[in-house]
Structures are given as structure tokens and as C-alpha cells.
Scaffold this active site. Sequence first.
Site, PDB file in Angstrom:
ATOM      1  N   ILE A 615       0.817  -1.220   0.000  1.00 34.84           N
ATOM      2  CA  ILE A 615       0.000   0.000   0.000  1.00 34.84           C
ATOM      3  C   ILE A 615       0.847   1.264   0.000  1.00 34.84           C
ATOM      4  O   ILE A 615       0.331   2.363  -0.130  1.00 34.84           O
ATOM      5  CB  ILE A 615      -0.961   0.030   1.219  1.00 34.84           C
ATOM      6  N   GLY A 618       7.833   2.896   2.376  1.00 37.69           N
ATOM      7  CA  GLY A 618       8.470   3.577   3.498  1.00 37.69           C
ATOM      8  C   GLY A 618       9.950   3.736   3.200  1.00 37.69           C
ATOM      9  O   GLY A 618      10.439   3.267   2.164  1.00 37.69           O
ATOM     10  N   GLU A 619      10.625   4.403   4.135  1.00 43.16           N
ATOM     11  CA  GLU A 619      12.049   4.652   3.911  1.00 43.16           C
ATOM     12  C   GLU A 619      12.848   3.362   3.881  1.00 43.16           C
ATOM     13  O   GLU A 619      13.789   3.203   3.131  1.00 43.16           O
ATOM     14  CB  GLU A 619      12.574   5.558   5.030  1.00 43.16           C
ATOM     15  N   PHE A 620      12.364   2.390   4.692  1.00 45.47           N
ATOM     16  CA  PHE A 620      13.160   1.168   4.843  1.00 45.47           C
ATOM     17  C   PHE A 620      12.646  -0.007   4.025  1.00 45.47           C
ATOM     18  O   PHE A 620      13.246  -1.065   4.013  1.00 45.47           O
ATOM     19  CB  PHE A 620      13.189   0.764   6.324  1.00 45.47           C
ATOM     20  N   GLU A 622       8.868  -1.750   1.828  1.00 43.76           N
ATOM     21  CA  GLU A 622       7.464  -1.576   1.464  1.00 43.76           C
ATOM     22  C   GLU A 622       6.550  -1.553   2.686  1.00 43.76           C
ATOM     23  O   GLU A 622       6.854  -2.152   3.716  1.00 43.76           O
ATOM     24  CB  GLU A 622       7.035  -2.738   0.559  1.00 43.76           C
ATOM     25  N   LYS A 641       4.969  -2.857   8.014  1.00 46.22           N
ATOM     26  CA  LYS A 641       6.134  -2.182   7.421  1.00 46.22           C
ATOM     27  C   LYS A 641       7.270  -3.192   7.401  1.00 46.22           C
ATOM     28  O   LYS A 641       7.529  -3.863   8.413  1.00 46.22           O
ATOM     29  CB  LYS A 641       6.553  -0.991   8.282  1.00 46.22           C
ATOM     30  N   ASP A 734       7.892  16.285  13.213  1.00 46.61           N
ATOM     31  CA  ASP A 734       7.499  16.204  11.798  1.00 46.61           C
ATOM     32  C   ASP A 734       5.979  16.062  11.678  1.00 46.61           C
ATOM     33  O   ASP A 734       5.481  15.232  10.917  1.00 46.61           O
ATOM     34  CB  ASP A 734       8.211  15.022  11.128  1.00 46.61           C
TER      35      ASP A 734
HETATM   36  P1  AMP Z   1       5.341   5.590   6.280  1.00 44.57           P
HETATM   37  O1  AMP Z   1       6.581   4.900   5.971  1.00 44.57           O
HETATM   38  O2  AMP Z   1       4.918   5.391   7.710  1.00 44.57           O
HETATM   39  O3  AMP Z   1       5.340   7.023   5.882  1.00 44.57           O
HETATM   40  O4  AMP Z   1       4.203   4.867   5.398  1.00 44.57           O
HETATM   41  C1  AMP Z   1       4.149   4.997   3.977  1.00 44.57           C
HETATM   42  C2  AMP Z   1       2.720   4.947   3.515  1.00 44.57           C
HETATM   43  O5  AMP Z   1       2.133   3.704   3.842  1.00 44.57           O
HETATM   44  C3  AMP Z   1       1.841   5.985   4.198  1.00 44.57           C
HETATM   45  O6  AMP Z   1       1.865   7.206   3.529  1.00 44.57           O
HETATM   46  C4  AMP Z   1       0.493   5.356   4.111  1.00 44.57           C
HETATM   47  O7  AMP Z   1      -0.104   5.599   2.865  1.00 44.57           O
HETATM   48  C5  AMP Z   1       0.799   3.869   4.215  1.00 44.57           C
HETATM   49  N1  AMP Z   1       0.646   3.443   5.595  1.00 44.57           N
HETATM   50  C6  AMP Z   1       1.552   3.452   6.564  1.00 44.57           C
HETATM   51  N2  AMP Z   1       1.052   2.978   7.705  1.00 44.57           N
HETATM   52  C7  AMP Z   1      -0.221   2.643   7.453  1.00 44.57           C
HETATM   53  C8  AMP Z   1      -1.266   2.102   8.241  1.00 44.57           C
HETATM   54  N3  AMP Z   1      -1.106   1.824   9.516  1.00 44.57           N
HETATM   55  N4  AMP Z   1      -2.440   1.898   7.672  1.00 44.57           N
HETATM   56  C9  AMP Z   1      -2.621   2.196   6.374  1.00 44.57           C
HETATM   57  N5  AMP Z   1      -1.685   2.708   5.576  1.00 44.57           N
HETATM   58  C10 AMP Z   1      -0.476   2.939   6.119  1.00 44.57           C
END
Ligand code: AMP
EC number: 2.7.10.1
Length: 971
Positions: A615, A618-620, A622, A641, A734
Amino acid sequence: MTSLLEELLSCCSASQKIQLPWLIINSLFAIATQILKYLLKFVTHTSSLTFFFLFIVNLLDSRTVMGDLGWIAYPKNGWEEIGEVDENYAPIHTYQVCKVMEQNQNNWLLTSWISNQGASRIFIELKFTLRDCNSLPGGLGTCKETFNMYYFESDDEDGRNIRENQYIKIDTIAADESFTELDLGDRVMKLNTEVRDVGPLTKKGFYLAFQDVGACIALVSVRVYYKKCPSVVRNLARFPDTITGADSSQLLEVSGVCVNHSVTDEAPKMHCSAEGEWLVPIGKCLCKAGYEEKNNTCQVCRPGFFKASPHSPSCSKCPPHSYTLDEASTSCLCEEHYFRRESDPPTMACTRPPSAPRSAISNVNETSVFLEWIPPADTGGRKDVSYYIACKKCNSHSVNGVSDQNPGARQFVSVNVTTNQAAPSPVSSVKKGKITKNSISLSWQEPDRPNGIILEYEIKYFEKDQETSYTIIKSKETMITADGLKPGSAYVFQIRARTAAGYGGFSRRFEFETSPVSVAASSDQSQIPIIVVSVTVGVILLAVVIGFLLSGRRCGYSKAKQDPEEEKMHFHNGHIKLPGVRTYIDPHTYEDPNQAVHEFAKEIEASCITIERVIGAGEFGEVCSGRLKLQGKREFPVAIKTLKVGYTEKQRRDFLGEASIMGQFDHPNIIHLEGVVTKSKPVMIVTEYMENGSLDTFLKKNDGQFTVIQLVGMLRGIASGMKYLSDMGYVHRDLAARNILINSNLVCKVSDFGLSRVLEDDPEAAYTTRGGKIPIRWTAPEAIAFRKFTSASDVWSYGIVMWEVMSYGERPYWEMTNQDVIKAVEEGYRLPSPMDCPAALYQLMLDCWQKDRNSRPKFDEIVSMLDKLIRNPSSLKTLVNASSRVSNLLVEHSPVGSGAYRSVGEWLEAIKMGRYTEIFMENGYSSMDAVAQVTLEDLRRLGVTLVGHQKKIMNSLQEMKVQLVNGMVPL
Ligand code: AMP
């Protein structure tokens, strides 16, 4: 008449010896006959009229009897019948007598038997002419101008031959008008009408008799009748023919009978007057259900129509979505899939169950939940949509709402809401420790179900039976000492625990007693306390001095004698505010980051996780959605994550650092950590799943789709999460809409707690001159300038998030460069109000952007202010008006001014509104100059009805209008 005239002439010639020439006599005779015929015609006519208008029943009318009347004259030479016929050759029964010249006249004329047909009061109408005695030549001593009328009652015709003296006199009849020779000459013959009534009659019939005692009379007609109130339908009740009463002033009360298909509403009655008129109707009937009144009858309702009750005025068409195929319907049946509640009137349309309420959001305020939703899109045709809120306790990992649509007449919908963490269970066991005459020490166990991290305990105590004056101590430890107590007194203690979800219930009451004062000790060893006190004071002073000296070097580690976080408050029916609690532990302080992770995060077995789809990135690695099935629990959706393969040890540490931080938080507006997978690869962080993803994307996608209250609800959630973090001593650094996640109930949760995030993760972060990487547009000036990150700088960022939310994900400062933003903000310029933004919210944003960080509101103040606005939505009605918006809107945030667009099409394309180009051109907005004049009303007229689109176009226009270079107005 001939005989009458002959009589008259003979009388004249005989007694007065007046010789009238034959010519005159003949002409008089002819004239009199004609006049009489005329009068008879008149009588016929008026009598039929009378009959028509008065409710009269004739028992006898001498003129309508075709054959012999059967009347008897006595003596035979007295009354005599004249066999006249009218112009239709119908016989006219006229009796006359004119024995004015002879003494002692007693001439009787007896009618035949007349049945009274049940009437007890009858009327007799006589029409007659009578000669004026004075007009007779010479005047006659024997001449009379009256005659008498009698009656005799009998059940049958046998009584006719009774003697005259058995008749009862009704009246002496005199003429109102008598005629003279002169009248005859003037061709006027005066016809008298006299009416008499008789009653009460007791037998079936009667005879009438007319007695002449020497007058000159012609009895032209005799009519005998009675009066009745005729059968009539009044108020849907039928009243029968009713013969009037015997008395002339009597009113007969008559009951009516309801007509067919009608029912009694109030017993119908009327009164029949002696004159044959119906008077004073009382009560009424009503057409029964299924029938309606028409022309005094009850007519059946046709198929497709119904009448539910006798009191409904008429048949009505079946209401929408109902039908009836039968006649006389009292209600209509609902069409398939349509229903009616038991309490719905049959006149109401059948309705469908409503669709589910939309966009439900919940805001959790410690132990209470504020719910809000938009009414269902389809109310099923009802106005009385009511909401049943079922508060179902689900297991902690699943929220299962039921859309309970009753297929019957009742329609209700239940809304899924996310339940929140429960408050801690009460402390169950309390042990007494050291007890002196002035103090009691206690210790206790953590509650069986803490339901979160216990932030502190509250100990309430009071002297037994003095409950209104109590003391409260707060402690982070599971032990306290209550001092300053009275010796030898019983004290009652109650303890409760607090987590982020609020306070749990108080424990049961524990009663302990202080030691009594020893009398012997106080008298015999009176010196000892003084010595003890002196020694104690000395020791304490020494300790204070040593402590003071040591604190310069070891203040971070040393603990004051009294725990600063244990606070004692005295209450007397009152309350005191809690002090802030700092419990966040920086994972960096752990030498072994793995230890930190396992302290704050549960290890999950990889086999419990099912990954479904990617979905995000992330930095690290998918970010995926999937499902987690823990033993003994229901499977539920999660976000996962992953740490990409080939990571360095630092990356692993940083990646899991987020879990170490997240795992310390437990709040409905902070993303919840389910656990981590570290013992197998890939390494994973598992969190609750937020269906709507990140807030900025979600708002952009749903531009203009929410009510202000919903937007404020989102902001309230974020503020509440931030209050929790700041209470925990955690500075986010942030905070931005992209780092807020939103679930299907529109609950917003703060996320993104990466350790290195501010430096590397956030694409918005830019390097500052001091080397740090900072998301400039969201960051307070002091944090940009000298890295002073505090909860107050988080408040600045929160103000920017407010602006993002209220403008549906607009980019703060639009396309200005980071350098320009820093400069403008430093110079005191601020973002303008988003369009249609409540003034109270924009003011709050400006407060968050105070240069002096101490002047900014605290998160708890922000939460209370938003709560106040939510509770009083009318306070959100005052919007920042367009003109002040424009005067504030002094950022040149569009890439270029209006001059930069070569055509209307190019401009609309640039703001992704290209679909309206044709409409603009067709309506004369073909140049950018023309476009500059467009108002909101113009847009609506042009058919730009979507609020989001209107905003986009108007925002762009306003941006173009303001041509200030490089910045905003100072605050
Ligand atoms: P992040 O690395 O935390 O910025 O996550 C990257 C993307 O994944 C976010 O912008 C969301 O679109 C999706 N995401 C992260 N965590 C969740 C979650 N708990 N539920 C749904 N989507 C998520």
C-alpha cells in the site's frame, strides 16, 4: 251560484220590493259566475302551492273529490250543493245557504267520516263567501254574518247520525270580508279563508258539521289536514315522517337512524315542531372506515383509495409505495420492500429502511467518546430517522459493527464505531506498612487489568466518617505514606490507577488506624521528644546541605527526598489539576536497541501474519496491508512495514526504533503498535490498519466533501494525540498531514515516529544552513534557526496541519521556495485563511504561529478550544470573510500572476480545472482579464457546482489578483 243570486234577487224583490231591471240582474248573474270561477281557480292553485311548501297531509279536500262528497244537509232545504264544474270539467263541490229572510234558521251540513290517520291535531281550512247583511236592501233583522263549525270524534262511520248537541263546537266563523252589491258591480267577489285547528284527537276519525243560523253563505271548499315533519336525512341520520304533536307549542324529540355504512358518532336526534319543521339537530353519524359521504349517503372507497377511520373526511388515494385492490379499504398495503411502522398513520407513505449513516467519526476524550456522522444518503423516505447507538464491547483487536436493518416496519441502523482502550481495573489488594501515631504507609499491587501503561495512582483518604474533607495523593509508585494524621484515629483509603484512557474505578475502601499517643511516654520521658526533634532537624539540615552540593553534578540522576511527581492535594468538595507526566523514554538511551524494542514491543511470529498487498513505500521498505491472527483472538487487518533485504545494522536499529517509540504510546489518536517481527526475516513492524491512508492524500481526494464539524473532529483527534505525546514528553518534529493516518471512521492518528525520520525519511525535509534536514514549511522558526524542537514547535506544525486540513490538502505556501518561506515567516508574514474557514479556526492557526513560542497555545488548550467549538457548532458559522482573506492573502504563492497564463484554457488546465474551459469561453470569459472579474455566483451560474472546484478556481483567482512580491503581510 245561480241559486245564490236568485236567492239574493228574490230576497230583494220579496222583502225590499225593489224592482231591478232584468237586464241588470242578468248581467250581475253572469259577472258573479265568472268571478266565482276565477276565484276557484285561484283557490286550486294556492292550495297546491301550500301543500308543496308546508309539510301537510290532506285528510280531505272537497275540491279534489271527483264524485259525490256524501255530505248531508239537514233540513233538506237548508244547505244545498251546487253542481258546478271548473274549466277542466272537474266538479266543484260548493254548498250554499241563504235563508236570510226567515227567522230561526238552523241548517246543518254534515261531512262524511274523516280518518285522522293517526294525527292528534288537525287543521280545517274553509274558503267561503258571506253576504254583508247591511248591503241587503232595506236591512234585515234576521240576517247573520257568521256560521258555526263543529266536530264529533268516532272510531268508525257509525256515529254519523248522532244528535246535533253531541257535536263539539270548534268555533264561530265570521267573514273577514263580506260582499255587497257594489262589489258585484265592481266585479270583485271577496273570498274568505279561515283555518281552525282541533286537538288532541283521541279516536280514529271524526265528522265535521257547519251550522248556519241565517246567513247568506257559499262554502266553496273545505280542506282538512294535519302537519308532519317529513322524512329527512340530516348528518347522515335518517329521521322518519313524524306527525306533529297535539299541542301547538310542542317539540317532539325524534331519534335518527344512521344511514347504510355509517356509524353513530353521537346519538342523532332532531325535534319536530308543531308547524312540521325539523329543529335543533343533535349528534351525528359518520361514514364508517372504507366509505365516504356523498349526497347524504355513504359511498364505498374505490380500489386504490382508502379511508382509515370514520373520522377521516373522505376516501384518499393510497399514499406513495402502497396499494389496495379492494373496495372499501381501510388501509393500503405496502409495496414489496417498503414498510410501515406500527406507529405510522395509514396516511403516511410506506418507507424503506434508511441506508447507513455516512462518514462516522469518533473523538475519544479519555473515557468518553464523541461521535459524529452525516445522515444516511437515503433516509428511506422518512423524516424521523433516529439513531440507535449500540455500544458493543468487542475483543481488543476487532471492531465489528452490525448494520442491523429491521426488515419490518421499524427501521434502524447501527453505526460502527471504533472503541477505545478501557480504563484500568480497580486496585484490588492494599497492604498496610509502617504505622505511627501520625502516619500510615500503604503498598498495593498493580490492577489485574491495567489496560495500558499506568501513568500514576491516585490515593484518596479521609478520616472515618469525615468523607467530605478528604486528601488526595498522586503517586507513580505502588506505595505511599500518608502523614499528618491524627493519632489513634481510623482513616479510610481508596486507590485508583490512571492510564491514557483515563482513571479506572476506585478500589474498595481500606480502613487503617494510626497508633495511639502513649500517655506514659509523654509524661515520663518528656525530654525525649525535644532531643529527638533536635537530632532529626540536625540530620535533615545536613542532608539538605549535602543534597544541595551534590545536585550540581548529579541532578539528572538524583532523586529528591520527596518524589517531585508525587503530589499531595487537599480537597474539600473540590478539585485540583493534575501535573504533567513525563514517561517517554528515548530508545537511544538504551545501549542495546534490541532491548528497547523488546521492552516496548511484542514479538509476533511471522506465521501469524498474512501479507495481502503493498500500500505504500516507506524509507526502509514496502508498507503492506494484511491480516494478523493471534492465538485466541479474531483475525484483524493490520499494516505491515517491512525492512528491505540487505539492510545495515544502523538501518535495522533505526527501523525498529520507530516501534520502540510507538510501543510506548497507548492513545486512540496515536497509531497503535501491534508488535514486531525480529526473529525472522523480513523484519516487520505491525500496526493497526488505517483504511483511508495518509490524511493529506485522503483530503485531496475528497476535496470539499466534509462538513466543517467533521474537519474540526479530525483536528480535534490530532490535537488530542499530540496532547498525549507532549504529556509524555515526546516531541514529534514532523507533524504534517502526510504523517497523520485516517481510518474508515475518519479517526485521525498521529504516526511516523522514526528516529532518523526528520533527517532522512521525510521528502519534505530540507537541509538547513546548520546541516539538519527539516520540513521547512511545517517547522517553527526557532526550530529551523537553532533546532529548538519542543512541544511548542509541534504546536506551530499543528497550526500548519490545521491549514492543510481546512484547505483539503493544499500545499502550505504553495510553490514558494523554502528560502522564501523562511524569509517571509521570519519577517512576520503568515499563511492566509483557507477559503470558507471559520474565523475561530483561523485565529487558532495564527495563535499557533506566534513567533514567541511561549505565547502559542498548549495542546491541552487546543483540545479544549476545539471541544468547545464542536459543542457549539454555531461558533463555526462566522467565516473569515473574503475581503479580509484577500487583505491577508499577501503571499504570492501561485507560480506566476495572471499575466503568466496566455489563455483561459492554459490557466484552467494548470489548476486541473480544464473541463470548464469550454463553459468559460462560451460565457464570454475568454481572456484572463475577463476571468479576473469572476465571482462565486458567476461560477455557480456557469454550472461549477462542486464546492471543491469552486474553491480551487476562486483560490487561484485570488492568488492571481494579489501581486505582492515575495511574501505575506506582517501579523
Ligand atoms: P510511512 O513509511 O509510515 O510514511 O508509510 C508509507 C505509507 O504507507 C503511508 O503514507 C500510508 O499511505 C501507508 N501506511 C503506513 N502505515 C499505514 C497504516 N497503519 N495503515 C494504512 N496505511 C499505512
